[in-house]
Design an enzyme around this catalytic site. Structure first.
Site, PDB file in Angstrom:
ATOM      1  N   GLY A  60       3.354   1.177  -3.770  1.00  0.00           N
ATOM      2  CA  GLY A  60       3.722  -0.203  -3.514  1.00  0.00           C
ATOM      3  C   GLY A  60       5.198  -0.415  -3.684  1.00  0.00           C
ATOM      4  O   GLY A  60       5.995   0.507  -3.508  1.00  0.00           O
ATOM      5  N   TYR A  62       7.085  -1.103  -6.334  1.00  0.00           N
ATOM      6  CA  TYR A  62       7.858  -0.620  -7.474  1.00  0.00           C
ATOM      7  C   TYR A  62       7.509   0.776  -7.927  1.00  0.00           C
ATOM      8  O   TYR A  62       8.228   1.372  -8.716  1.00  0.00           O
ATOM      9  CB  TYR A  62       7.657  -1.568  -8.669  1.00  0.00           C
ATOM     10  CG  TYR A  62       8.149  -2.934  -8.366  1.00  0.00           C
ATOM     11  CD1 TYR A  62       9.501  -3.216  -8.440  1.00  0.00           C
ATOM     12  CD2 TYR A  62       7.283  -3.922  -7.941  1.00  0.00           C
ATOM     13  CE1 TYR A  62       9.979  -4.459  -8.121  1.00  0.00           C
ATOM     14  CE2 TYR A  62       7.747  -5.172  -7.619  1.00  0.00           C
ATOM     15  CZ  TYR A  62       9.108  -5.435  -7.708  1.00  0.00           C
ATOM     16  OH  TYR A  62       9.566  -6.662  -7.371  1.00  0.00           O
ATOM     17  N   ALA A  63       6.357   1.257  -7.493  1.00  0.00           N
ATOM     18  CA  ALA A  63       5.861   2.445  -8.149  1.00  0.00           C
ATOM     19  C   ALA A  63       4.841   3.174  -7.300  1.00  0.00           C
ATOM     20  O   ALA A  63       4.433   2.693  -6.261  1.00  0.00           O
ATOM     21  CB  ALA A  63       5.203   2.013  -9.457  1.00  0.00           C
ATOM     22  N   THR A  64       4.460   4.319  -7.795  1.00  0.00           N
ATOM     23  CA  THR A  64       3.364   5.059  -7.180  1.00  0.00           C
ATOM     24  C   THR A  64       2.183   4.961  -8.129  1.00  0.00           C
ATOM     25  O   THR A  64       2.345   5.114  -9.344  1.00  0.00           O
ATOM     26  CB  THR A  64       3.759   6.531  -6.990  1.00  0.00           C
ATOM     27  OG1 THR A  64       5.066   6.557  -6.416  1.00  0.00           O
ATOM     28  CG2 THR A  64       2.807   7.241  -6.059  1.00  0.00           C
ATOM     29  N   ASP A 172       4.534 -12.415  -6.758  1.00  0.00           N
ATOM     30  CA  ASP A 172       4.311 -11.557  -5.603  1.00  0.00           C
ATOM     31  C   ASP A 172       2.830 -11.516  -5.237  1.00  0.00           C
ATOM     32  O   ASP A 172       2.247 -10.456  -5.062  1.00  0.00           O
ATOM     33  CB  ASP A 172       4.850 -10.149  -5.905  1.00  0.00           C
ATOM     34  CG  ASP A 172       4.982  -9.287  -4.649  1.00  0.00           C
ATOM     35  OD1 ASP A 172       4.966  -9.853  -3.532  1.00  0.00           O
ATOM     36  OD2 ASP A 172       5.084  -8.055  -4.785  1.00  0.00           O
TER      37      ASP A 172
HETATM   38  P1  ADP Z   1       3.524  -1.825  -6.548  1.00  0.00           P
HETATM   39  O1  ADP Z   1       4.354  -2.590  -7.524  1.00  0.00           O
HETATM   40  O2  ADP Z   1       4.147  -0.515  -6.263  1.00  0.00           O
HETATM   41  O3  ADP Z   1       3.163  -2.648  -5.335  1.00  0.00           O
HETATM   42  P2  ADP Z   1       0.764  -2.077  -7.392  1.00  0.00           P
HETATM   43  O4  ADP Z   1       0.454  -2.327  -8.820  1.00  0.00           O
HETATM   44  O5  ADP Z   1       0.623  -3.229  -6.458  1.00  0.00           O
HETATM   45  O6  ADP Z   1       2.199  -1.406  -7.278  1.00  0.00           O
HETATM   46  O7  ADP Z   1      -0.149  -0.900  -6.867  1.00  0.00           O
HETATM   47  C1  ADP Z   1      -0.081  -0.410  -5.535  1.00  0.00           C
HETATM   48  C2  ADP Z   1      -1.509  -0.220  -5.010  1.00  0.00           C
HETATM   49  O8  ADP Z   1      -2.216   0.704  -5.850  1.00  0.00           O
HETATM   50  C3  ADP Z   1      -2.348  -1.504  -5.024  1.00  0.00           C
HETATM   51  O9  ADP Z   1      -2.176  -2.262  -3.849  1.00  0.00           O
HETATM   52  C4  ADP Z   1      -3.752  -0.947  -5.185  1.00  0.00           C
HETATM   53  O10 ADP Z   1      -4.303  -0.566  -3.929  1.00  0.00           O
HETATM   54  C5  ADP Z   1      -3.566   0.301  -6.048  1.00  0.00           C
HETATM   55  N1  ADP Z   1      -3.784  -0.055  -7.469  1.00  0.00           N
HETATM   56  C6  ADP Z   1      -2.935  -0.700  -8.278  1.00  0.00           C
HETATM   57  N2  ADP Z   1      -3.456  -0.895  -9.498  1.00  0.00           N
HETATM   58  C7  ADP Z   1      -4.680  -0.342  -9.465  1.00  0.00           C
HETATM   59  C8  ADP Z   1      -5.756  -0.229 -10.430  1.00  0.00           C
HETATM   60  N3  ADP Z   1      -5.640  -0.723 -11.661  1.00  0.00           N
HETATM   61  N4  ADP Z   1      -6.892   0.377 -10.030  1.00  0.00           N
HETATM   62  C9  ADP Z   1      -7.010   0.888  -8.790  1.00  0.00           C
HETATM   63  N5  ADP Z   1      -6.060   0.789  -7.837  1.00  0.00           N
HETATM   64  C10 ADP Z   1      -4.903   0.195  -8.165  1.00  0.00           C
HETATM   65 MG    MG Z   2       1.830  -4.193  -5.144  1.00  0.00          MG
END
Ligand code: ADP
Ligand code: MG
Length: 384
Positions: A60, A62-64, A172
Site C-alpha cells: 500500500g 506506506y508499507a508492504t 485515508d
Molecule cells: P498501506 O499503508 O501500505 O496502504 P495497509 O495497512 O493499507 O498499508 O495494507 C495494505 C493492504 O494489505 C491492505 O489493503 C490489505 O489488503 C492488506 N492488509 C493490511 N492489513 C491487513 C491485516 N491486518 N490482515 C490482512 N490483510 C491486511
Molecule cells: Mg492502505
C-alpha cells in the site's frame, strides 16, 4: 520456532484475488536479527524472532504487508513492514503514532499486537483479517446486498465514532483500508501512520494517493480539517457499496469537477465562506446545478432512507456534514436490533443474536438448483 514444523510448500496459503500481489517466494524469510529496540525488555514481544514471515498480502501507501505466523501465540498475523531508510521524516513519529494505535481497543479497529523495530525496518504486527472491502467489492460486483451495506456502514461508523471520540482522524478512508473478516466484521486499518498535520498527496513509494474519497473543502485547499474529513469518505464508501461503482472517480485534476457535477458548483449562496478557500476559482470550475442522488445512483432509491443519510454525509460544507455518532442514530439503521447501540467497544455486532451477513447476489445464484442435464425431465430451471 516454527520452522521445520510447518511444510509451507505442501500447504500453501491460497492467494484469492488477482489484486493481491503474488507471493514472491519468501516463505522462509526471517527478519533481520539486528534488533535495536525491544519495547518490553526480556518479553518475547517486540522481537523479530517471534514471527515468521510468509507471503506478501499487499503493498500500500506506506508499507508492504505480509502474512505471518506468531510463534508466541501460534496465530496468523499480518506484518506491516516499513523500510526506515526511505522513510520521509523521523521514524519516531510512526512509533509514537503506533503506540497510540496500541491503546485503541475496539471491535471495528484492527488490533495491533506488537511492534518490532530493527535498524532497517519498523514492523507492526496486526491481527490477520482475510479480506478488505476493495476485494469484497471486486468479488461481488454490481452493488452489495443492501442489508450487508447497512452492516458494513454501521461498523465503519462505530469504528470512526470511537476514534473521533479521542480526536483521532483516519485521514485515508477507502475500501482498501477497511478489512473484512470471514463473518463480515469490518475493521478500520491503515491509520495513524500518516503524518499528523498533512494529508499526503504522494505515497511512500511515490504513487499518487487516490483523491476519490477526499472532501471538497480539503481539495479546495483547507488544512483546517477535523473529523468531518473522514465523514466525506464514509459517504463515498456508502454509495459505492450500493452501486458497486466508485462515486467520484476523479482523474488527475478533475476531482472537484466530478463532485460539483453531482452536488452542484458551490457559491457563497450555497456554502458560506467557500470563496475564501485557496483553490476556489469560479473561472476554472464548470457551473453545475445540484442533482438528486437518486438520479445519479438509481439503486439508492430502492433502499429506504439511504439517499437521505448519504446526502447528509456528502455535504460539501464540512460544518454541515453528519458526525459518525449522529449517523449511527439515523433512521436508516432503525431496523437493526437495538442492542447494536449498547455493545461494549470490544464486542462485534455479530455477537447480537441473529445478526449475520447475508449472501450476496452471486452467492445466491450459485446456490440455485442447476439446470438438469438429463434428456427429458421436468424443467425446473430458473433463468439466470
Ligand atoms: P498501506 O499503508 O501500505 O496502504 P495497509 O495497512 O493499507 O498499508 O495494507 C495494505 C493492504 O494489505 C491492505 O489493503 C490489505 O489488503 C492488506 N492488509 C493490511 N492489513 C491487513 C491485516 N491486518 N490482515 C490482512 N490483510 C491486511
Ligand atoms: Mg492502505
Amino acid at each position: 520456532m516454527l520452522s521445520g514444523e510447518l511444510d509451507l510448500e505442501d500447504n500453501p496459503t491460497p492467494i484469492t484475488l488477482s489484486q493481491r500481489p503474488k507471493s514472491e517466494g519468501h516463505a522462509y524469510n526471517r527478519f533481520s536479527p539486528k534488533r535495536t529496540t525491544s519495547f518490553m525488555g526480556s518479553s518475547p514481544f517486540g522481537k523479530a524472532e517471534s514471527y515468521q514471515k510468509l507471503e506478501q498480502l499487499g503493498e500500500g501507501s506506506y508499507a508492504t504487508v505480509f502474512k505471518g505466523l506468531s510463534s508466541l501465540t501460534h496465530q496468523t498475523v499480518a506484518l506491516k513492514e516499513i523500510q526506515l531508510k526511505e522513510e520521509e521524516g523521523a521514524p519516531f513519529t510512526a512509533i509514537r503514532e503506533a503506540s497510540l494505535l496500541k491503546g485503541l481497543k475496539h471491535a471495528n479497529i484492527v488490533t495491533l499486537h506488537d511492534i518490532i523495530h530493527t535498524k532497517e525496518t519498523l514492523t507492526f504486527v496486526f491481527e490477520y483479517v482475510s479480506s478488505d472491502l476493495s476485494q469484497y467489492l471486486e468479488k461481488h460486483t454490481g452493488g452489495l446486498n443492501p442489508f450487508n451495506v447497512k452492516l458494513f456502514l454501521f461498523q465503519l461508523l462505530r469504528g470512526l465514532a470511537y476514534i473521533h471520540r479521542f480526536r483521532i482522524l483516519h485521514r485515508d478512508l477507502k475500501p482498501q483500508n477497511l478489512l473484512i473478516s470471514d463473518i463480515g466484521e469490518l475493521k478500520l486499518a491503515d491509520f495513524g501512520l500518516a503524518r499528523a498535520k498533512s494529508v499526503p498527496s504522494r505515497t511512500y513509494s511515490h504513487e499518487v494517493v487516490t483523491l476519490w474519497y477526499r472532501p471538497p473543502d480539503v481539495l479546495l485547499g483547507s488544512t483546517n480539517y477535523s473529523t468531518s474529513l473522514d465523514m466525506w469518505g464514509v459517504g463515498c464508501i456508502f454509495t459505492e457499496m450500493i452501486s458497486g461503482l466508485a462515486t467520484f472517480p476523479g482523474m488527475k485534476d478533475d476531482q472537484l469537477d466530478m463532485i460539483f457535477r453531482v452536488l452542484g458548483t458551490p457559491t457563497e449562496d450555497t456554502w458560506e465562506g467557500v470563496t475564501r478557500y485557496p483553490n476556489y476559482d469560479l473561472k476554472q470550475f464548470g457551473l453545475y446545478p445540484p442533482q438528486n442522488l437518486m438520479t445519479v445512483i438509481p439503486k439508492i432509491s430502492f433502499i429506504p432512507l439511504a439517499a437521505h443519510l448519504a446526502s447528509q454525509l456528502l455535504q460539501m460544507n464540512p460544518h454541515r456534514r453528519l458526525s459518525a455518532q449522529k449517523a449511527m442514530k439515523h433512521e436508516y439503521f432503525s431496523d437493526l436490533p437495538h442492542l447494536v447501540h449498547e455493545l461494549p467497544d470490544a464486542a462485534s455486532i455479530f455477537t447480537v443474536n441473529g445478526l449475520k451477513l447475508l449472501p450476496e447476489m452471486d452467492e445466491l445464484l450459485n446456490e440455485m438448483p442447476k439446470k438438469p442435464s438429463g434428456r427429458s425431465g421436468i424443467r425446473t430451471t430458473l433463468r439466470v
